[in-house]
Design a protein around this motif. Structure first.
Motif, PDB file in Angstrom:
ATOM      1  N   PRO A   1       0.803  -1.213   0.000  1.00 53.14           N
ATOM      2  CA  PRO A   1       0.000   0.000   0.000  1.00 53.14           C
ATOM      3  C   PRO A   1       0.840   1.270   0.000  1.00 53.14           C
ATOM      4  N   ALA A   2       1.995   1.245   0.672  1.00 53.28           N
ATOM      5  CA  ALA A   2       2.870   2.426   0.701  1.00 53.28           C
ATOM      6  C   ALA A   2       3.397   2.737  -0.700  1.00 53.28           C
ATOM      7  N   SER A   3       3.792   1.695  -1.444  1.00 48.78           N
ATOM      8  CA  SER A   3       4.289   1.901  -2.813  1.00 48.78           C
ATOM      9  C   SER A   3       3.169   2.431  -3.713  1.00 48.78           C
ATOM     10  N   VAL A   4       1.956   1.905  -3.520  1.00 47.64           N
ATOM     11  CA  VAL A   4       0.816   2.372  -4.302  1.00 47.64           C
ATOM     12  C   VAL A   4       0.545   3.844  -4.006  1.00 47.64           C
ATOM     13  N   ARG A   5       0.662   4.235  -2.718  1.00 45.85           N
ATOM     14  CA  ARG A   5       0.437   5.632  -2.356  1.00 45.85           C
ATOM     15  C   ARG A   5       1.443   6.559  -3.031  1.00 45.85           C
ATOM     16  N   ASN A   6       2.683   6.114  -3.149  1.00 48.97           N
ATOM     17  CA  ASN A   6       3.703   6.928  -3.819  1.00 48.97           C
ATOM     18  C   ASN A   6       3.334   7.164  -5.286  1.00 48.97           C
ATOM     19  N   VAL A   7       2.878   6.102  -5.958  1.00 52.01           N
ATOM     20  CA  VAL A   7       2.476   6.239  -7.358  1.00 52.01           C
ATOM     21  C   VAL A   7       1.253   7.153  -7.462  1.00 52.01           C
ATOM     22  N   MET A   8       0.307   6.978  -6.552  1.00 49.74           N
ATOM     23  CA  MET A   8      -0.892   7.816  -6.561  1.00 49.74           C
ATOM     24  C   MET A   8      -0.529   9.288  -6.374  1.00 49.74           C
ATOM     25  N   SER A   9       0.470   9.541  -5.548  1.00 50.33           N
ATOM     26  CA  SER A   9       0.924  10.919  -5.343  1.00 50.33           C
ATOM     27  C   SER A   9       1.468  11.509  -6.646  1.00 50.33           C
ATOM     28  N   ASP A  10       2.242  10.689  -7.388  1.00 46.86           N
ATOM     29  CA  ASP A  10       2.769  11.156  -8.686  1.00 46.86           C
ATOM     30  C   ASP A  10       1.629  11.429  -9.671  1.00 46.86           C
ATOM     31  N   LEU A  11       0.631  10.549  -9.687  1.00 49.10           N
ATOM     32  CA  LEU A  11      -0.511  10.736 -10.585  1.00 49.10           C
ATOM     33  C   LEU A  11      -1.298  11.987 -10.217  1.00 49.10           C
ATOM     34  N   GLU A  12      -1.356  12.268  -8.915  1.00 47.00           N
ATOM     35  CA  GLU A  12      -2.056  13.454  -8.461  1.00 47.00           C
ATOM     36  C   GLU A  12      -1.328  14.716  -8.906  1.00 47.00           C
ATOM     37  N   GLU A  13       0.004  14.687  -8.846  1.00 48.96           N
ATOM     38  CA  GLU A  13       0.793  15.838  -9.301  1.00 48.96           C
ATOM     39  C   GLU A  13       0.605  16.090 -10.789  1.00 48.96           C
ATOM     40  N   LEU A  14       0.372  15.034 -11.552  1.00 47.23           N
ATOM     41  CA  LEU A  14       0.121  15.170 -12.988  1.00 47.23           C
ATOM     42  C   LEU A  14      -1.291  15.679 -13.278  1.00 47.23           C
ATOM     43  N   GLY A  15      -2.141  15.766 -12.250  1.00 50.47           N
ATOM     44  CA  GLY A  15      -3.505  16.253 -12.438  1.00 50.47           C
ATOM     45  C   GLY A  15      -4.457  15.202 -12.956  1.00 50.47           C
ATOM     46  N   LEU A  16      -4.079  13.914 -12.823  1.00 52.96           N
ATOM     47  CA  LEU A  16      -4.910  12.839 -13.360  1.00 52.96           C
ATOM     48  C   LEU A  16      -5.894  12.296 -12.332  1.00 52.96           C
ATOM     49  N   ILE A  17      -5.565  12.387 -11.044  1.00 49.83           N
ATOM     50  CA  ILE A  17      -6.457  11.910 -10.000  1.00 49.83           C
ATOM     51  C   ILE A  17      -6.483  12.943  -8.877  1.00 49.83           C
ATOM     52  N   TYR A  18      -7.446  12.792  -7.976  1.00 50.71           N
ATOM     53  CA  TYR A  18      -7.514  13.693  -6.827  1.00 50.71           C
ATOM     54  C   TYR A  18      -8.220  12.974  -5.686  1.00 50.71           C
ATOM     55  N   SER A  19      -8.121  13.550  -4.496  1.00 52.46           N
ATOM     56  CA  SER A  19      -8.809  13.022  -3.326  1.00 52.46           C
ATOM     57  C   SER A  19      -9.989  13.932  -3.018  1.00 52.46           C
ATOM     58  N   PRO A  20     -11.229  13.401  -3.005  1.00 52.30           N
ATOM     59  CA  PRO A  20     -12.391  14.251  -2.759  1.00 52.30           C
ATOM     60  C   PRO A  20     -12.403  14.863  -1.355  1.00 52.30           C
TER      61      PRO A  20
END
Length: 364
Positions: free
Chosen positions: A57-76
């Motif tokens: 889960p920690a590794s997944v969170r790191n990738v999710m953070s990168d995707l968030e910086e790219l503007g592709l995902i967000y946390s509601p």
């Protein structure tokens, strides 16, 4: 069974997600697919269980953070999982989504629900059936727009209702029926109503109203001799009530079915407000022109997500739309689906495409 991927003309320009590595691509794809299925954010712990590769889960969170910086995902909201942004959905549609050919089962279902016009099935009913069918398969609102069309007339009849009113019945070449109540000139007789109908049937049948207007100019002397002044007035009134609605050159009709589907799954009052804005937009005559313009700007099916078109920007809805054409390849209308941004794009796109082709064939 769905066949191999098929590229629709409106879905070109794919970059295959080259800005992401394989791990990021897989995590991003899973986030979007989970959102399209459930409408809910997905967390790193759940994602780590879904992935084909072994990631904590920690590794997944790191990738999710990168995707968030790219503007592709967000946390509601804080401590929630992630959902795709509008940019992320567009990226997914263009780079990841594979649109298959329509399955034989779906094709047969559409063919059953959209029947060719006949004595009992008018062209308007055909369009309504198409709208209702798309609403059912998409769980959104199905829309069909018919462009301005001058019908070829087959029959005209005037039926007296009271001394100063009559029902005018006009039947078009595709069995369209227009029933309108018109005011009668003072003192008109039943025989004069019959004279007016006979004149119209003798000279108007097989023509559109614009064609008949041209002919009327050449028939003025004949009109004067064949018709009483009051009957001539009825002829003029008969023309006015049929054509008046479309003399501004705007498209003719918007058919929407399945609006109640859009109420399902609304989270709060703000969602209802956005939906109200969408319905208000659909009621405006200008929206017909805009949807037709969107369909005309490129061949095939087109997808508009959220604010990508100003018509639905405030309501946050997606539009999947395709034009349909007449026998001379002129665009005469559009068909599509309006719904939430988490529509099942890969299934709905080939359905909209096939429905547009079917309407083009059946309405000629």
């Amino acid at each position: 069974m769905v066949k191999g991927p098929m590229v629709f003309p409106g879905l070109t320009g794919r970059d295959n997600g080259s800005v992401l590595d394989d791990r990021s691509r897989e995590i991003f794809r899973r986030i979007v697919e989970s959102y399209l299925e459930s409408g809910e954010p997905v967390g790193s712990r759940n994602l780590s269980r879904l992935l084909p590769m072994s990631l904590s889960p920690a590794s997944v969170r790191n990738v999710m953070s990168d995707l968030e910086e790219l503007g592709l995902i967000y946390s509601p909201h804080i401590s929630a999982g992630r959902m795709p942004t509008q940019t992320g959905l567009r990226f997914f549609v263009d780079a990841f989504m594979q649109v298959g050919n329509l399955s034989e089962e779906d094709r047969a279902s559409i063919d059953r629900q959209i029947r060719p016009p006949d004595r009992d099935q008018t062209l308007e009913n055909l369009m309504a059936d198409a709208s209702l069918m798309l609403s059912g398969v998409s769980r959104g609102a199905g829309i069909v727009i018919t462009a301005k069309n001058d019908p070829v007339l087959k029959h005209v009849e005037f039926i007296r209702l009271e001394p100063t009113k009559a029902l005018a019945v006009l039947v078009g070449d595709h069995n369209q029926v227009e029933n309108r109540i018109i005011d009668l000139p003072a003192g008109v007789t039943s025989s004069q109503l019959g004279e007016a109908a006979n004149f119209l049937n003798a000279h108007l049948a097989g023509q559109t109203l614009p064609e008949f207007r041209g002919q009327m100019k050449m028939l003025k002397e004949q009109v004067a001799s064949e018709l009483h002044t009051l009957s001539h007035d009825l002829v003029e009134r008969g023309l006015a009530f049929w054509s008046g609605d479309q003399e501004d050159g705007k498209p003719g009709q918007l058919i929407v079915r399945g609006r109640a589907n859009l109420l399902e799954g609304l989270a709060d009052v703000s969602d209802l407000d956005r939906l109200r804005l969408l319905f208000d937009d659909l009621e405006k005559k200008d929206s017909l022109i805009e949807i037709l313009d969107l369909a005309e700007k490129g061949p095939g099916v087109r997808i508009f997500i959220g604010s990508e078109n100003k018509l639905f920007s405030l309501s946050g809805s997606s539009l999947i739309v395709a034009p349909y054409r007449d026998g001379e390849e002129r665009i005469v209308g559009a068909v599509g689906v309006i719904g939430p941004t988490r529509l099942n794009y890969s299934r709905i796109v080939p359905m909209v495409d096939y429905t547009a082709q079917l309407l083009a064939r059946l309405s000629r």
